[in-house]
Scaffold this motif. Structure first.
Motif, PDB file in Angstrom:
ATOM      1  N   ARG A   1       0.830  -1.208   0.000  1.00 30.17           N
ATOM      2  CA  ARG A   1       0.000   0.000   0.000  1.00 30.17           C
ATOM      3  C   ARG A   1       0.868   1.264   0.000  1.00 30.17           C
ATOM      4  O   ARG A   1       0.582   2.235  -0.701  1.00 30.17           O
ATOM      5  CB  ARG A   1      -0.935  -0.015   1.222  1.00 30.17           C
ATOM      6  N   ALA A   2       1.938   1.239   0.792  1.00 30.50           N
ATOM      7  CA  ALA A   2       2.846   2.389   0.833  1.00 30.50           C
ATOM      8  C   ALA A   2       3.488   2.619  -0.530  1.00 30.50           C
ATOM      9  O   ALA A   2       3.631   3.753  -0.998  1.00 30.50           O
ATOM     10  CB  ALA A   2       3.926   2.168   1.901  1.00 30.50           C
ATOM     11  N   LEU A   3       3.875   1.512  -1.185  1.00 31.35           N
ATOM     12  CA  LEU A   3       4.476   1.615  -2.517  1.00 31.35           C
ATOM     13  C   LEU A   3       3.508   2.242  -3.509  1.00 31.35           C
ATOM     14  O   LEU A   3       3.877   3.131  -4.287  1.00 31.35           O
ATOM     15  CB  LEU A   3       4.909   0.234  -3.000  1.00 31.35           C
ATOM     16  N   LEU A   4       2.257   1.791  -3.475  1.00 31.98           N
ATOM     17  CA  LEU A   4       1.258   2.315  -4.395  1.00 31.98           C
ATOM     18  C   LEU A   4       0.980   3.793  -4.140  1.00 31.98           C
ATOM     19  O   LEU A   4       0.864   4.596  -5.069  1.00 31.98           O
ATOM     20  CB  LEU A   4      -0.038   1.502  -4.279  1.00 31.98           C
ATOM     21  N   VAL A   5       0.867   4.154  -2.841  1.00 28.66           N
ATOM     22  CA  VAL A   5       0.596   5.556  -2.498  1.00 28.66           C
ATOM     23  C   VAL A   5       1.757   6.452  -2.926  1.00 28.66           C
ATOM     24  O   VAL A   5       1.564   7.520  -3.532  1.00 28.66           O
ATOM     25  CB  VAL A   5       0.336   5.700  -0.980  1.00 28.66           C
ATOM     26  N   LEU A   6       2.988   6.026  -2.606  1.00 29.88           N
ATOM     27  CA  LEU A   6       4.157   6.830  -2.979  1.00 29.88           C
ATOM     28  C   LEU A   6       4.322   6.925  -4.491  1.00 29.88           C
ATOM     29  O   LEU A   6       4.716   7.967  -5.018  1.00 29.88           O
ATOM     30  CB  LEU A   6       5.414   6.232  -2.341  1.00 29.88           C
ATOM     31  N   THR A   7       4.030   5.828  -5.187  1.00 32.56           N
ATOM     32  CA  THR A   7       4.110   5.848  -6.654  1.00 32.56           C
ATOM     33  C   THR A   7       3.108   6.836  -7.221  1.00 32.56           C
ATOM     34  O   THR A   7       3.415   7.605  -8.149  1.00 32.56           O
ATOM     35  CB  THR A   7       3.842   4.445  -7.231  1.00 32.56           C
TER      36      THR A   7
ATOM     37  N   LEU B   1       1.798   9.435  -5.636  1.00 32.32           N
ATOM     38  CA  LEU B   1       2.155  10.808  -5.260  1.00 32.32           C
ATOM     39  C   LEU B   1       3.360  11.332  -6.039  1.00 32.32           C
ATOM     40  O   LEU B   1       3.323  12.423  -6.604  1.00 32.32           O
ATOM     41  CB  LEU B   1       2.456  10.870  -3.754  1.00 32.32           C
ATOM     42  N   THR B   2       4.443  10.540  -6.034  1.00 32.82           N
ATOM     43  CA  THR B   2       5.696  11.020  -6.630  1.00 32.82           C
ATOM     44  C   THR B   2       5.823  10.721  -8.117  1.00 32.82           C
ATOM     45  O   THR B   2       6.587  11.385  -8.819  1.00 32.82           O
ATOM     46  CB  THR B   2       6.902  10.409  -5.904  1.00 32.82           C
ATOM     47  N   GLY B   3       5.081   9.715  -8.577  1.00 36.21           N
ATOM     48  CA  GLY B   3       5.205   9.332  -9.985  1.00 36.21           C
ATOM     49  C   GLY B   3       4.106   9.863 -10.875  1.00 36.21           C
ATOM     50  O   GLY B   3       4.251   9.890 -12.102  1.00 36.21           O
TER      51      GLY B   3
END
Length: 210
Positions: free
Chosen positions: A17-23, A25-27
């Motif tokens: 979930r953190a990976l998806l959220v950061l992706t 937001l930042t990607g």
């Protein structure tokens, strides 16, 4: 089920979930936001400082071009540029300086030849360019080899040749140079300069008007 397996599963789920959220937001969100702000506030710079003529993009105000005939104003030399057979418009594969020291015999030879060429090309009946009039930027390339600007001094010694070859009054061509001369940035940064591409576009427009 073993507690360690459950905890491992929870950790993996949280990590995913953190990976998806950061992706997201930042990607996705951040690049779109930055692009949107740049297009809204600085669209010219964000799009490469494009210069247009006849409704088409013909270059960038930040990148010099070579290959002008003597009917037009000439840019700085580009001795430090590599060449290839693919990019035929700019003939570039890299940019850079000649990497020769000031006392290098080959560089001295290039400068002397360039100065003689500038004197010859720009001396016309009734107007002779003296070697002492030739500025440094007329005979040396910039650090990148892609400098889009020349000094007002170099533009000035080209005025008579451009006027003669285009059958224009000298005063009219001189005014064109004066109108396209930019002062120091913020009044103290850098030197006065003339963008060669913009000047040559204006010259072409002037010829159309006549």
């Amino acid at each position: 089920m073993n507690n360690s397996v459950v905890n491992t599963g929870r950790l993996l789920g949280a990590g995913l979930r953190a990976l998806l959220v950061l992706t997201l937001l930042t990607g996705v969100i951040y690049p779109l936001a930055v692009t949107g702000v740049a297009q809204a506030l600085f669209s010219d710079k964000a799009n490469g400082s494009e210069i247009k003529a006849d409704g088409k993009v013909v270059g960038s105000s930040l990148i010099g071009q070579q290959g002008y005939s003597l009917d037009y104003f000439q840019p700085r030399p580009a001795n430090g540029l590599g060449e290839n057979s693919v990019n035929t418009q700019y003939k570039l594969i890299l940019s850079g300086a000649s990497n020769r020291s000031g006392d290098n015999p080959e560089l001295i030879k290039w400068v002397k030849e360039a100065k003689a060429r500038v004197v010859k090309d720009n001396s016309v009946p009734g107007y002779t360019v003296r070697p002492s009039q030739v500025p440094a930027d007329a005979v040396t390339s910039s650090g990148s080899g892609l400098d889009p600007d020349i000094s007002p001094q170099y533009a000035d010694i080209q005025v008579h040749r451009v006027a003669e070859r285009n059958d224009l009054p000298v005063a009219r061509v001189q005014k064109l140079v004066d109108d396209h001369t930019e002062g120091r940035t913020l009044g103290f940064v850098g030197e006065p300069r003339v963008n060669v591409l913009e000047l040559n576009i204006a010259l072409k427009e002037l010829n159309k008007g006549d």
